[in-house]
Scaffold this motif. Structure first.
Motif, PDB file in Angstrom:
ATOM      1  N   GLY A 159       0.826  -1.197   0.000  1.00 45.21           N
ATOM      2  CA  GLY A 159       0.000   0.000   0.000  1.00 45.21           C
ATOM      3  C   GLY A 159       0.860   1.246   0.000  1.00 45.21           C
ATOM      4  N   ILE A 160       0.237   2.354   0.359  1.00 44.64           N
ATOM      5  CA  ILE A 160       0.942   3.637   0.401  1.00 44.64           C
ATOM      6  C   ILE A 160       0.822   4.237   1.794  1.00 44.64           C
ATOM      7  CG2 ILE A 160       0.621   4.106  -2.059  1.00 44.64           C
ATOM      8  CD1 ILE A 160      -1.621   6.072  -1.270  1.00 44.64           C
ATOM      9  N   THR A 161       1.785   5.079   2.127  1.00 35.05           N
ATOM     10  CA  THR A 161       1.732   5.812   3.383  1.00 35.05           C
ATOM     11  C   THR A 161       1.547   7.279   3.039  1.00 35.05           C
ATOM     12  OG1 THR A 161       3.180   4.213   4.457  1.00 35.05           O
ATOM     13  CG2 THR A 161       2.976   6.362   5.506  1.00 35.05           C
ATOM     14  N   ILE A 162       0.494   7.871   3.615  1.00 35.00           N
ATOM     15  CA  ILE A 162       0.207   9.289   3.420  1.00 35.00           C
ATOM     16  C   ILE A 162       0.463   9.951   4.768  1.00 35.00           C
ATOM     17  CG2 ILE A 162      -1.521  11.006   2.794  1.00 35.00           C
ATOM     18  CD1 ILE A 162      -2.986   8.710   1.286  1.00 35.00           C
ATOM     19  N   VAL A 163       1.422  10.865   4.791  1.00 33.40           N
ATOM     20  CA  VAL A 163       1.938  11.467   6.024  1.00 33.40           C
ATOM     21  C   VAL A 163       2.435  10.300   6.888  1.00 33.40           C
ATOM     22  CG1 VAL A 163       1.546  13.057   7.921  1.00 33.40           C
ATOM     23  CG2 VAL A 163       0.316  13.396   5.777  1.00 33.40           C
ATOM     24  N   SER A 164       1.673   9.849   7.863  1.00 32.14           N
ATOM     25  CA  SER A 164       2.106   8.700   8.659  1.00 32.14           C
ATOM     26  C   SER A 164       1.043   7.610   8.694  1.00 32.14           C
ATOM     27  CB  SER A 164       2.436   9.150  10.086  1.00 32.14           C
ATOM     28  OG  SER A 164       1.284   9.685  10.695  1.00 32.14           O
ATOM     29  N   GLN A 165       0.033   7.716   7.828  1.00 31.89           N
ATOM     30  CA  GLN A 165      -1.077   6.759   7.821  1.00 31.89           C
ATOM     31  C   GLN A 165      -1.010   5.857   6.589  1.00 31.89           C
ATOM     32  OE1 GLN A 165      -3.304   6.499  10.449  1.00 31.89           O
ATOM     33  NE2 GLN A 165      -1.869   7.943  11.351  1.00 31.89           N
ATOM     34  N   PHE A 166      -1.278   4.572   6.788  1.00 29.43           N
ATOM     35  CA  PHE A 166      -1.174   3.566   5.739  1.00 29.43           C
ATOM     36  C   PHE A 166      -2.533   3.307   5.089  1.00 29.43           C
ATOM     37  CE2 PHE A 166      -1.323  -0.997   4.562  1.00 29.43           C
ATOM     38  CZ  PHE A 166      -0.313  -1.017   3.620  1.00 29.43           C
ATOM     39  N   VAL A 167      -2.544   3.240   3.761  1.00 28.71           N
ATOM     40  CA  VAL A 167      -3.719   2.865   2.981  1.00 28.71           C
ATOM     41  C   VAL A 167      -3.299   1.681   2.110  1.00 28.71           C
ATOM     42  CG1 VAL A 167      -5.404   3.577   1.241  1.00 28.71           C
ATOM     43  CG2 VAL A 167      -4.591   5.237   2.923  1.00 28.71           C
ATOM     44  N   CYS A 168      -3.977   0.538   2.282  1.00 25.77           N
ATOM     45  CA  CYS A 168      -3.597  -0.665   1.524  1.00 25.77           C
ATOM     46  C   CYS A 168      -3.896  -0.463   0.035  1.00 25.77           C
ATOM     47  CB  CYS A 168      -4.301  -1.906   2.068  1.00 25.77           C
ATOM     48  SG  CYS A 168      -6.061  -2.036   1.704  1.00 25.77           S
ATOM     49  N   GLU A 169      -3.240  -1.272  -0.788  1.00 29.27           N
ATOM     50  CA  GLU A 169      -3.411  -1.100  -2.242  1.00 29.27           C
ATOM     51  C   GLU A 169      -4.829  -1.429  -2.696  1.00 29.27           C
ATOM     52  OE1 GLU A 169      -1.486  -5.336  -3.743  1.00 29.27           O
ATOM     53  OE2 GLU A 169      -0.484  -3.486  -4.229  1.00 29.27           O
ATOM     54  N   ASP A 170      -5.534  -2.320  -1.988  1.00 28.76           N
ATOM     55  CA  ASP A 170      -6.927  -2.623  -2.354  1.00 28.76           C
ATOM     56  C   ASP A 170      -7.815  -1.395  -2.144  1.00 28.76           C
ATOM     57  OD1 ASP A 170      -6.230  -5.266  -2.959  1.00 28.76           O
ATOM     58  OD2 ASP A 170      -6.670  -5.953  -0.925  1.00 28.76           O
ATOM     59  N   CYS A 171      -7.674  -0.744  -0.994  1.00 30.42           N
ATOM     60  CA  CYS A 171      -8.479   0.450  -0.703  1.00 30.42           C
ATOM     61  C   CYS A 171      -8.069   1.608  -1.598  1.00 30.42           C
ATOM     62  CB  CYS A 171      -8.357   0.838   0.764  1.00 30.42           C
ATOM     63  SG  CYS A 171      -9.209  -0.306   1.874  1.00 30.42           S
ATOM     64  N   GLU A 172      -6.774   1.753  -1.834  1.00 32.33           N
ATOM     65  CA  GLU A 172      -6.291   2.810  -2.725  1.00 32.33           C
ATOM     66  C   GLU A 172      -6.940   2.675  -4.101  1.00 32.33           C
ATOM     67  OE1 GLU A 172      -2.219   4.286  -4.962  1.00 32.33           O
ATOM     68  OE2 GLU A 172      -2.156   2.511  -3.681  1.00 32.33           O
ATOM     69  N   SER A 173      -6.963   1.467  -4.630  1.00 35.11           N
ATOM     70  CA  SER A 173      -7.560   1.221  -5.943  1.00 35.11           C
ATOM     71  C   SER A 173      -9.051   1.521  -5.927  1.00 35.11           C
ATOM     72  CB  SER A 173      -7.320  -0.228  -6.358  1.00 35.11           C
ATOM     73  OG  SER A 173      -7.933  -0.487  -7.592  1.00 35.11           O
ATOM     74  N   GLU A 174      -9.725   1.093  -4.874  1.00 33.67           N
ATOM     75  CA  GLU A 174     -11.167   1.333  -4.790  1.00 33.67           C
ATOM     76  C   GLU A 174     -11.478   2.827  -4.674  1.00 33.67           C
ATOM     77  OE1 GLU A 174     -15.066  -0.473  -2.510  1.00 33.67           O
ATOM     78  OE2 GLU A 174     -13.071  -1.119  -1.877  1.00 33.67           O
ATOM     79  N   ILE A 175     -10.674   3.557  -3.903  1.00 34.05           N
ATOM     80  CA  ILE A 175     -10.858   5.011  -3.763  1.00 34.05           C
ATOM     81  C   ILE A 175     -10.707   5.690  -5.117  1.00 34.05           C
ATOM     82  CG2 ILE A 175      -9.820   7.117  -2.825  1.00 34.05           C
ATOM     83  CD1 ILE A 175      -9.119   5.381  -0.302  1.00 34.05           C
ATOM     84  N   VAL A 176      -9.661   5.340  -5.830  1.00 33.30           N
ATOM     85  CA  VAL A 176      -9.372   5.961  -7.126  1.00 33.30           C
ATOM     86  C   VAL A 176     -10.478   5.704  -8.143  1.00 33.30           C
ATOM     87  CG1 VAL A 176      -7.784   5.884  -9.099  1.00 33.30           C
ATOM     88  CG2 VAL A 176      -6.884   5.958  -6.788  1.00 33.30           C
TER      89      VAL A 176
END
Length: 59
Positions: free
Chosen positions: A19-36
């Motif tokens: 996944g990705i880290t935004i500032v200090s918070q992690f977003v998994c690649e599944d959620c990142e894809s769904e958000i996008v």
């Protein structure tokens, strides 16, 4: 074989390794894809906005 610990996603609250880290918070690649790929008119879009606001609150 050694298993990686992973991080807790701020959107789905599951432990994931990719996944990705935004500032200090992690977003998994599944959620990142769904958000996008979620349309702004979709009801789930507001849920994502609510969850991502945690980034501003925690930092």
């Amino acid at each position: 074989m050694e298993e990686m610990a992973g991080q807790v996603c701020i959107v789905c609250s599951q432990i994931k390794q990719e996944g990705i880290t935004i500032v200090s918070q992690f977003v998994c690649e599944d959620c990142e894809s769904e958000i996008v790929h979620t349309n702004a008119e979709d009801a789930k879009y507001q849920y994502f906005i609510h969850r991502l606001k945690q980034i501003a609150v925690t930092h």
